[in-house]
Scaffold this motif. Sequence first.
Motif, short mmCIF file in Angstrom:
data_model
loop_
_atom_site.label_atom_id
_atom_site.label_comp_id
_atom_site.label_asym_id
_atom_site.label_seq_id
_atom_site.Cartn_x
_atom_site.Cartn_y
_atom_site.Cartn_z
N ALA A 17 13.15 -2.80 -5.11
CA ALA A 17 11.75 -2.43 -4.91
C ALA A 17 11.58 -0.91 -4.98
O ALA A 17 12.30 -0.16 -4.34
N VAL A 18 10.65 -0.46 -5.78
CA VAL A 18 10.37 0.97 -5.93
C VAL A 18 8.90 1.19 -5.63
O VAL A 18 8.03 0.54 -6.21
N GLU A 19 8.61 2.11 -4.72
CA GLU A 19 7.22 2.38 -4.39
C GLU A 19 6.50 2.89 -5.63
O GLU A 19 6.99 3.77 -6.35
N ASN A 20 5.31 2.34 -5.90
CA ASN A 20 4.61 2.69 -7.13
C ASN A 20 3.81 3.98 -7.03
O ASN A 20 3.25 4.44 -8.01
N GLY A 21 3.75 4.56 -5.84
CA GLY A 21 3.07 5.84 -5.68
C GLY A 21 1.62 5.70 -5.32
O GLY A 21 1.07 6.52 -4.59
N ALA A 43 4.28 2.99 11.28
CA ALA A 43 5.22 2.07 10.64
C ALA A 43 5.23 0.75 11.39
O ALA A 43 5.00 0.71 12.60
N VAL A 44 5.47 -0.32 10.64
CA VAL A 44 5.64 -1.64 11.26
C VAL A 44 6.94 -2.23 10.74
O VAL A 44 7.43 -1.86 9.66
N LEU A 45 7.49 -3.15 11.52
CA LEU A 45 8.65 -3.91 11.06
C LEU A 45 8.18 -5.27 10.59
O LEU A 45 7.42 -5.96 11.29
N ILE A 46 8.59 -5.66 9.38
CA ILE A 46 8.40 -7.03 8.92
C ILE A 46 9.70 -7.75 9.25
O ILE A 46 10.69 -7.63 8.53
N LEU A 112 8.31 -1.33 1.91
CA LEU A 112 7.29 -1.62 0.90
C LEU A 112 6.42 -0.40 0.67
O LEU A 112 6.60 0.65 1.29
N ASP A 113 5.44 -0.56 -0.23
CA ASP A 113 4.49 0.52 -0.48
C ASP A 113 3.74 0.88 0.80
O ASP A 113 3.49 0.02 1.66
N LEU A 114 3.35 2.13 0.89
CA LEU A 114 2.49 2.55 2.00
C LEU A 114 1.22 1.71 2.00
O LEU A 114 0.69 1.36 0.94
N TYR A 115 0.73 1.41 3.20
CA TYR A 115 -0.52 0.67 3.33
C TYR A 115 -1.50 1.54 4.11
O TYR A 115 -1.24 1.91 5.25
N ILE A 123 0.48 3.35 6.86
CA ILE A 123 1.53 2.53 7.46
C ILE A 123 2.66 2.28 6.46
O ILE A 123 2.41 1.86 5.33
N THR A 124 3.89 2.51 6.91
CA THR A 124 5.06 2.15 6.12
C THR A 124 5.59 0.82 6.63
O THR A 124 6.04 0.73 7.77
N PRO A 125 5.55 -0.25 5.81
CA PRO A 125 6.13 -1.53 6.22
C PRO A 125 7.65 -1.50 5.96
O PRO A 125 8.09 -1.33 4.83
N VAL A 126 8.42 -1.65 7.02
CA VAL A 126 9.88 -1.65 6.95
C VAL A 126 10.35 -3.09 7.10
O VAL A 126 9.97 -3.78 8.04
#
Length: 205
Positions: A17-21, A43-46, A112-115, A123-126
Amino acid sequence: MTGIIDAERLRMALTRAVENGAGRGDHDLNPGMEATGRQRPAAVLIPVVEREGGLTLLFTRRSDDLPVHPGQISFPGGRAETHDDGPADTALRETEEEIGVHRRHIEVVGQLDLYRTRTGFEITPVVGLLTPPFDMRPEPGEVQEIFEVPLPFFLDRSNHERHSREWNNQMRSFYAMPYGDYYIWGATAGMLVNFVDVLLPRVDA
């Protein structure tokens, strides 16, 4: 990617997975509703749990007594603190504070991508893999309930619904994934859509 998603395939997908920016956010379904001003990092943890019957996702239901988003379904997480060593550290710290799962039980496999939310959070989903056994102790002031949902429910895109409500005299659209008595919607559902896109890339994407 087709077939059953197990822990190894999860690791492989998150490694690629690469963040699309561009990022994801509430504005995905609501053009023109982007948040303005300074974005507050969070940030959240999935949490992906390795159960004998297959992978599940762990969620919390926020306390009904909270002043913001009471009773809503969410992932463990919160705003970043100055002493946190990056988004993963924020997500792991918040997970331990909210549900009592220590970071030694969690293998961080990617993010994942920033939300971006309309309320100004970035939010950064980790994504973290949890291998039982582990103890959970919900923080009573924040967490009303902890529950799990089988991962295949979310991999079925027919469960990715689009709902609308009026907000500030405007109709706002959002993703929703009702599961039994649980109404999973908003930012949590939006991040789940991103998660599924990583695990099961669309051929036309």
